[in-house]
Design a protein around this motif. Sequence first.
Motif, PDB file in Angstrom:
ATOM      1  N   MET A   1       0.845  -1.172   0.000  1.00  0.00           N
ATOM      2  CA  MET A   1       0.000   0.000   0.000  1.00  0.00           C
ATOM      3  C   MET A   1       0.900   1.248   0.000  1.00  0.00           C
ATOM      4  O   MET A   1       2.001   1.231   0.505  1.00  0.00           O
ATOM      5  N   ASN A   2       0.372   2.339  -0.561  1.00  0.00           N
ATOM      6  CA  ASN A   2       1.159   3.564  -0.643  1.00  0.00           C
ATOM      7  C   ASN A   2       0.978   4.445   0.599  1.00  0.00           C
ATOM      8  O   ASN A   2       0.045   4.261   1.374  1.00  0.00           O
ATOM      9  N   LYS A   3       1.890   5.409   0.782  1.00  0.00           N
ATOM     10  CA  LYS A   3       1.889   6.281   1.968  1.00  0.00           C
ATOM     11  C   LYS A   3       0.639   7.149   2.036  1.00  0.00           C
ATOM     12  O   LYS A   3       0.102   7.404   3.112  1.00  0.00           O
ATOM     13  N   LYS A   4       0.165   7.634   0.877  1.00  0.00           N
ATOM     14  CA  LYS A   4      -1.037   8.469   0.874  1.00  0.00           C
ATOM     15  C   LYS A   4      -2.247   7.662   1.322  1.00  0.00           C
ATOM     16  O   LYS A   4      -3.090   8.158   2.078  1.00  0.00           O
ATOM     17  N   ALA A   5      -2.329   6.420   0.888  1.00  0.00           N
ATOM     18  CA  ALA A   5      -3.459   5.568   1.289  1.00  0.00           C
ATOM     19  C   ALA A   5      -3.419   5.295   2.792  1.00  0.00           C
ATOM     20  O   ALA A   5      -4.474   5.253   3.436  1.00  0.00           O
ATOM     21  N   GLU A   6      -2.230   5.132   3.337  1.00  0.00           N
ATOM     22  CA  GLU A   6      -2.125   4.932   4.787  1.00  0.00           C
ATOM     23  C   GLU A   6      -2.694   6.129   5.540  1.00  0.00           C
ATOM     24  O   GLU A   6      -3.424   5.974   6.523  1.00  0.00           O
ATOM     25  N   LYS A   7      -2.391   7.336   5.064  1.00  0.00           N
ATOM     26  CA  LYS A   7      -2.920   8.553   5.686  1.00  0.00           C
ATOM     27  C   LYS A   7      -4.436   8.646   5.493  1.00  0.00           C
ATOM     28  O   LYS A   7      -5.164   9.039   6.409  1.00  0.00           O
ATOM     29  N   PHE A   8      -4.898   8.278   4.294  1.00  0.00           N
ATOM     30  CA  PHE A   8      -6.340   8.342   4.029  1.00  0.00           C
ATOM     31  C   PHE A   8      -7.082   7.326   4.897  1.00  0.00           C
ATOM     32  O   PHE A   8      -8.181   7.592   5.373  1.00  0.00           O
ATOM     33  N   ASP A   9      -6.476   6.172   5.108  1.00  0.00           N
ATOM     34  CA  ASP A   9      -7.079   5.155   5.981  1.00  0.00           C
ATOM     35  C   ASP A   9      -7.324   5.694   7.391  1.00  0.00           C
ATOM     36  O   ASP A   9      -8.342   5.376   8.016  1.00  0.00           O
ATOM     37  N   LEU A  10      -6.388   6.501   7.895  1.00  0.00           N
ATOM     38  CA  LEU A  10      -6.556   7.089   9.230  1.00  0.00           C
ATOM     39  C   LEU A  10      -7.759   8.031   9.257  1.00  0.00           C
ATOM     40  O   LEU A  10      -8.539   8.024  10.212  1.00  0.00           O
ATOM     41  N   LEU A  11      -7.920   8.824   8.208  1.00  0.00           N
ATOM     42  CA  LEU A  11      -9.081   9.711   8.125  1.00  0.00           C
ATOM     43  C   LEU A  11     -10.371   8.905   8.048  1.00  0.00           C
ATOM     44  O   LEU A  11     -11.342   9.205   8.738  1.00  0.00           O
ATOM     45  N   VAL A  12     -10.382   7.870   7.235  1.00  0.00           N
ATOM     46  CA  VAL A  12     -11.573   7.025   7.106  1.00  0.00           C
ATOM     47  C   VAL A  12     -11.912   6.390   8.453  1.00  0.00           C
ATOM     48  O   VAL A  12     -13.084   6.338   8.839  1.00  0.00           O
ATOM     49  N   ALA A  13     -10.913   5.934   9.180  1.00  0.00           N
ATOM     50  CA  ALA A  13     -11.156   5.334  10.499  1.00  0.00           C
ATOM     51  C   ALA A  13     -11.780   6.358  11.442  1.00  0.00           C
ATOM     52  O   ALA A  13     -12.723   6.035  12.168  1.00  0.00           O
ATOM     53  N   ASP A  14     -11.293   7.593  11.412  1.00  0.00           N
ATOM     54  CA  ASP A  14     -11.878   8.649  12.245  1.00  0.00           C
ATOM     55  C   ASP A  14     -13.319   8.936  11.848  1.00  0.00           C
ATOM     56  O   ASP A  14     -14.195   9.105  12.703  1.00  0.00           O
ATOM     57  N   LEU A  15     -13.579   8.998  10.545  1.00  0.00           N
ATOM     58  CA  LEU A  15     -14.943   9.240  10.061  1.00  0.00           C
ATOM     59  C   LEU A  15     -15.866   8.103  10.490  1.00  0.00           C
ATOM     60  O   LEU A  15     -16.991   8.333  10.923  1.00  0.00           O
ATOM     61  N   ASN A  16     -15.370   6.876  10.378  1.00  0.00           N
ATOM     62  CA  ASN A  16     -16.179   5.716  10.750  1.00  0.00           C
ATOM     63  C   ASN A  16     -16.523   5.713  12.237  1.00  0.00           C
ATOM     64  O   ASN A  16     -17.626   5.330  12.624  1.00  0.00           O
ATOM     65  N   LYS A  17     -15.576   6.150  13.083  1.00  0.00           N
ATOM     66  CA  LYS A  17     -15.831   6.234  14.524  1.00  0.00           C
ATOM     67  C   LYS A  17     -16.995   7.170  14.808  1.00  0.00           C
ATOM     68  O   LYS A  17     -17.770   6.948  15.730  1.00  0.00           O
ATOM     69  N   GLY A  18     -17.087   8.234  14.025  1.00  0.00           N
ATOM     70  CA  GLY A  18     -18.159   9.207  14.196  1.00  0.00           C
ATOM     71  C   GLY A  18     -19.458   8.790  13.533  1.00  0.00           C
ATOM     72  O   GLY A  18     -20.416   9.559  13.493  1.00  0.00           O
ATOM     73  N   GLY A  19     -19.491   7.589  12.963  1.00  0.00           N
ATOM     74  CA  GLY A  19     -20.712   7.090  12.331  1.00  0.00           C
ATOM     75  C   GLY A  19     -20.834   7.444  10.858  1.00  0.00           C
ATOM     76  O   GLY A  19     -21.827   7.134  10.211  1.00  0.00           O
ATOM     77  N   ASN A  20     -19.822   8.091  10.302  1.00  0.00           N
ATOM     78  CA  ASN A  20     -19.854   8.475   8.894  1.00  0.00           C
ATOM     79  C   ASN A  20     -19.089   7.438   8.079  1.00  0.00           C
ATOM     80  O   ASN A  20     -17.867   7.421   8.081  1.00  0.00           O
ATOM     81  N   THR A  21     -19.808   6.578   7.414  1.00  0.00           N
ATOM     82  CA  THR A  21     -19.181   5.512   6.623  1.00  0.00           C
ATOM     83  C   THR A  21     -19.220   5.882   5.144  1.00  0.00           C
ATOM     84  O   THR A  21     -19.801   5.180   4.320  1.00  0.00           O
ATOM     85  N   TRP A  22     -18.613   6.991   4.822  1.00  0.00           N
ATOM     86  CA  TRP A  22     -18.587   7.490   3.451  1.00  0.00           C
ATOM     87  C   TRP A  22     -17.878   6.566   2.475  1.00  0.00           C
ATOM     88  O   TRP A  22     -18.311   6.398   1.350  1.00  0.00           O
ATOM     89  N   PHE A  23     -16.737   6.040   2.876  1.00  0.00           N
ATOM     90  CA  PHE A  23     -15.839   5.437   1.906  1.00  0.00           C
ATOM     91  C   PHE A  23     -15.672   3.936   2.088  1.00  0.00           C
ATOM     92  O   PHE A  23     -15.590   3.441   3.207  1.00  0.00           O
ATOM     93  N   THR A  24     -15.597   3.235   0.968  1.00  0.00           N
ATOM     94  CA  THR A  24     -15.120   1.857   0.948  1.00  0.00           C
ATOM     95  C   THR A  24     -13.815   1.867   0.160  1.00  0.00           C
ATOM     96  O   THR A  24     -13.595   2.731  -0.690  1.00  0.00           O
ATOM     97  N   LYS A  25     -12.973   0.924   0.439  1.00  0.00           N
ATOM     98  CA  LYS A  25     -11.611   0.921  -0.093  1.00  0.00           C
ATOM     99  C   LYS A  25     -11.412  -0.238  -1.067  1.00  0.00           C
ATOM    100  O   LYS A  25     -11.859  -1.355  -0.815  1.00  0.00           O
TER     101      LYS A  25
END
Length: 148
Positions: A1-25
């Motif tokens: 996996m690339n470095k940008k995706a690792e950073k994006f994964d952290l944002l997605v995890a934060d969004l998911n914690k808040g109940g916002n499941t915007w993205f699938t990978k």
Amino acid sequence: MNKKAEKFDLLVADLNKGGNTWFTKEEMTDDLNTVVYHGLLDVHEHSLPVFIVVDDSAFTYVRIAITTTSIDKKVIPAVLKELNTLNQDYKISKYYVSNEDNNIYMDVSIPCLNEQFDPTVVVNLMLEVIQPHLDTVHKDILKVAGLA
């Protein structure tokens, strides 16, 4: 996996914690280690498919499906004229009719190297620039395409 995706994964995890499941990978198997994040962007009564593509290149891009139904070949010249006007007026985006499926897409390229990549910039760009822009022009595009 690339470095940008690792950073994006952290944002997605934060969004998911808040109940916002915007993205699938979706991880691709290519030389650029491409990862595509799928989501939806609400514009008026439409939920437009969004693809955020992060890879090892110097760019990240957002692709939005303006239409999800192929447009009739007879209206393509009029649609291209409308899209060309939008491309001239709005420098952040590039609109086009795909040769593969005759759908209209909007691409936004964001130059960013791994070290400077900030996924919140991408999401804020979608919400604060792209969505308001589409709120203004989406209905007109659909009219020209014969879909409204």
